[in-house]
Design an enzyme around this catalytic site. Structure first.
Site, PDB file in Angstrom:
ATOM      1  N   LYS A 186       1.037  -1.195  -0.034  1.00  0.00           N
ATOM      2  CA  LYS A 186      -0.184  -0.026  -0.056  1.00  0.00           C
ATOM      3  C   LYS A 186       0.821   1.248   0.060  1.00  0.00           C
ATOM      4  CE  LYS A 186      -3.961  -1.920  -0.081  1.00  0.00           C
ATOM      5  NZ  LYS A 186      -4.023  -3.221   0.188  1.00  0.00           N
TER       6      LYS A 186
HETATM    7  C1  LIG Z   1      -5.144  -4.584   0.836  1.00  0.00           C
HETATM    8  C2  LIG Z   1      -6.641  -4.114   1.044  1.00  0.00           C
HETATM    9  C3  LIG Z   1      -7.628  -4.721   2.209  1.00  0.00           C
HETATM   10  C4  LIG Z   1      -6.997  -5.639   3.029  1.00  0.00           C
HETATM   11  O1  LIG Z   1      -5.765  -5.012   3.511  1.00  0.00           O
HETATM   12  P1  LIG Z   1      -4.811  -6.109   4.435  1.00  0.00           P
HETATM   13  O2  LIG Z   1      -4.048  -5.089   5.284  1.00  0.00           O
HETATM   14  O3  LIG Z   1      -3.852  -6.706   3.188  1.00  0.00           O
HETATM   15  O4  LIG Z   1      -5.654  -7.152   5.247  1.00  0.00           O
HETATM   16  C5  LIG Z   1      -8.750  -4.440   2.099  1.00  0.00           C
HETATM   17  N1  LIG Z   1      -9.444  -3.917   0.863  1.00  0.00           N
HETATM   18  C6  LIG Z   1      -8.862  -3.316  -0.095  1.00  0.00           C
HETATM   19  C7  LIG Z   1      -9.571  -2.703  -1.144  1.00  0.00           C
HETATM   20  C8  LIG Z   1      -7.554  -3.633  -0.123  1.00  0.00           C
HETATM   21  O5  LIG Z   1      -6.668  -3.166  -1.207  1.00  0.00           O
END
Ligand SMILES: *Cc1c(COP(=O)(O)O)cnc(C)c1O
Length: 399
Positions: A186
């Protein structure tokens, strides 16, 4: 998008503060900490950046969605409306609480279609959960109107859109609750981590307790704290929070680089008449973490992906043919493969997925390609990449 591309001294300094005193946990051990409270500090930084009263860090974005739904009271017997194009965490979190995910079509924004949302509302609907995929947002005014009319919660999954805004407000801060992920790929990363944000004192208090076994965090003896309700462990560690604290200090810089790189590529491919870009609702500003565009047909989108691969254009995604982000390949959900029994209510509630088709979503996702915008590219590399993309698309369209 990935913050890990620009790791350095900032993160190392914050992590070393934690390693120097050895307190890897975010709560307690006050005397040993030498004044370091990285999770608390990152929460204050998030509140500041996202212009909200409260931020609660948790162990992942998936945990953030689960906590947001849980503290808002979503549970057994409830339906939550979510998009067909999202990350699997959306239905995982809903189902963890014993609620039923109701998947509905997306529109040209690549997020929830307000008309499809309205059609999906039943007496069991409790919440609408737009997912701001690939750095841009749903039509939040339209969804808010629907939520208010039907007395439903609006919960924003802004995991892929930190830094984007809608009518001057940061994404995630507009609904009743907003969710963020700080996983490794992210825009801001903790390694693993997430956050729930809200302006509600009630939800914030619930999130603080719920994410730590229901502890009320009153006093300084964990063994003597009371538990107003049941909770779970969704805590972030102090080490992970320290990494995120190093990252968030560079967030404005990350966003500026994303925007520069996005604009170079967009202006190059915008010269091709047959290419169209995702719709951004009026008043919205993307985070520029991705550039999403459409080819005239599914066939041409597939050929463009082949041409990208042949020419070394990486990090572009054709979600129609991907098993992770689009309903078409979610066999495990459609046939409800779980390790443990699921309530009859959820089984019955999900039976629609065996036969339901999503022609509108298929059409939009079939033509769409989303390309990640990296932070580590130099301007010259982005220009070179843009040229390769244009040539590849033109070759497919002229064919
Ligand atoms: C990455 C993501 C998540 C979940 O995040 P994690 O930290 O990997 O559990 C949820 N929703 C969206 C849209 C994402 O891109």
């Amino acid at each position: 998008m990935p913050g890990f591309e620009l790791f350095g001294e900032n993160e190392r300094k914050e992590v070393n503060d934690v390693l120097d005193n050895g307190v890897l946990m975010r709560y307690g051990f006050d005397g040993m900490r030498n004044g370091h409270w990285k999770a608390k500090e990152l929460e204050r930084a998030l509140e500041d950046k996202l212009q909200v009263k409260h931020a609660q860090l948790v162990s992942s974005g998936t945990a953030a969605v689960s906590v947001a739904l849980g503290v808002a009271g979503v549970g057994a017997g409830d339906e939550v409306i979510m998009p067909t194009f999202t990350f699997v965490a959306s239905f995982e979190a809903i189902m963890m609480l014993g609620a039923t995910p109701i998947l509905v079509d997306i529109d040209e924004t690549l997020t929830l279609d307000p008309k499809a949302v309205e059609r999906a509302i039943t007496s069991k609907t409790k919440a609408i959960m737009p997912v701001h995929m690939c750095g841009s947002m749903a039509n939040l005014d339209a969804l808010k109107t629907i939520a208010d009319t039907h007395n439903l919660l609006l919960i924003e999954d802004a995991c892929q859109a930190i830094g984007g805004s809608y009518k001057g407000k940061p994404l995630g801060s507009i609904g009743d609750l907003g969710c963020f992920s700080f996983d490794f790929v992210k825009t801001i990363t903790c390694g693993e981590g997430g956050a729930v944000i809200t302006n509600s004192d009630k939800y914030a208090g619930y999130a603080d307790h719920y994410s730590d076994h229901g502890h009320d965090h009153v006093g300084n003896d964990r063994g003597k704290e009371s538990h107003p309700f049941l909770g779970y462990n969704f805590r972030i560690s102090e080490l992970h929070a320290a990494v995120g604290l190093g990252q968030i200090k560079q967030m404005d810089e990350f966003l500026a680089i994303q925007k520069r790189n996005y604009e170079i590529i967009r202006s190059a491919i915008a010269k091709i008449d047959e290419v169209t870009f995702r719709a951004v609702p009026e008043g919205g500003e993307e985070s520029y973490g991705f550039l999403s565009f459409s080819l005239p047909t599914l066939e041409k989108a597939r050929k463009t992906m082949d041409a990208f691969k042949a020419n070394g254009v990486d990090v572009c995604f054709h979600y129609y043919d991907n098993s992770w982000h689009y309903i078409r390949e979610w066999q495990h959900l459609k046939s409800l493969k779980t390790l443990y029994p699921v309530s009859q209510e959820v089984k019955d509630g999900l039976a629609y997925l065996e036969t339901k088709s999503y022609a509108q979503s298929d059409d939009i996702i079939g033509k769409n390609i989303s390309c990640l915008i990296k932070l580590s590219w130099t301007e010259a590399e982005v220009a070179e990449r843009a040229k390769k993309m244009v040539n590849a698309i033109r070759a497919v369209l002229d064919y």
